[in-house]
Design an enzyme around this catalytic site. Structure first.
Site, PDB file in Angstrom:
ATOM      1  N   CYS A  31       0.162   0.895   7.092  1.00 18.75           N
ATOM      2  CA  CYS A  31      -0.334   1.141   5.524  1.00 18.75           C
ATOM      3  C   CYS A  31      -1.930   2.100   5.594  1.00 18.75           C
ATOM      4  O   CYS A  31      -2.197   2.620   5.018  1.00 18.75           O
ATOM      5  CB  CYS A  31      -0.670  -0.104   4.987  1.00 18.75           C
ATOM      6  SG  CYS A  31       0.988  -0.977   4.543  1.00 18.75           S
TER       7      CYS A  31
ATOM      8  N   GLU B  50       0.852  -1.198   0.066  1.00 17.38           N
ATOM      9  CA  GLU B  50       0.008  -0.127  -0.010  1.00 17.38           C
ATOM     10  C   GLU B  50       0.957   1.225  -0.047  1.00 17.38           C
ATOM     11  O   GLU B  50       0.543   2.103  -0.619  1.00 17.38           O
ATOM     12  CB  GLU B  50      -0.701   0.011   1.186  1.00 17.38           C
ATOM     13  CG  GLU B  50      -1.981  -0.983   1.302  1.00 17.38           C
ATOM     14  CD  GLU B  50      -1.383  -2.282   2.145  1.00 17.38           C
ATOM     15  OE1 GLU B  50      -2.279  -2.953   2.398  1.00 17.38           O
ATOM     16  OE2 GLU B  50      -0.035  -2.577   2.155  1.00 17.38           O
TER      17      GLU B  50
END
Length: 164
Positions: free
Chosen positions: A84, A53
């Site tokens: 993330c 991510e």
């Protein structure tokens, strides 16, 4: 939407096939079009923050030359870890779609439940210390910010970092 999740899964497989890192991939979509992508790069970069991510967010921000991903959606092959998730929130993504659950990842040796637990109840424990440590001028950066004459322009450019 399923096609974008499939691309995230394909990105995860791509990263595994080239040995870059763990089994995670992500794509960022705007107006129905993929504008950025990334997979876990922890092993390749020796960087523990190079999760799929975060890598996708970094790649996308470079492509669009902005740190604000408002109007974009994140498709990630697995539920984001706290780091993330924080990166997704700070980048102002409108939606986060995930494939595998945190429990699924745990079954394959990628358990991040400890980190989720720490974020939910941040306090020192047997593994780590969390403690405020101040020095005389610890607020000086904020005081300097307040004295910045063009901070209104900077704030507009930043589109405000405050969590809403």
């Amino acid at each position: 939407m399923a096609e974008f999740m499939q691309l995230a899964v394909e990105e995860a497989k791509k990263g595994l096939n080239c040995g870059d890192g763990g089994p995670f991939g992500a794509v960022i979509v705007k107006n129905g079009k993929v504008i950025g992508q990334g997979h876990n790069m922890v092993l390749a970069t020796k960087d523990p923050t190079a999760h799929a991510e975060v890598t996708a967010i970094r790649n996308t921000c470079k492509i669009i030359d902005d740190f604000d991903l408002s109007g974009c959606q994140l498709y990630t092959s697995c539920y984001p870890c706290p780091m993330c998730m924080g990166a997704a929130l700070w980048s102002r993504l409108d939606a986060i779609y995930y494939g595998a659950t945190s429990r699924d990842a745990d079954e394959y040796g990628f358990g991040d439940h400890v980190y989720h637990g720490f974020v939910q109840n941040p306090k020192s424990d047997e593994k780590r210390i969390l403690e405020q440590l101040t020095v005389d001028d610890y607020l000086e950066p904020f005081l300097l910010w307040e004295k910045t004459e063009d901070k209104d322009l900077l704030r507009l450019k930043q589109k405000s970092y405050k969590v809403e």
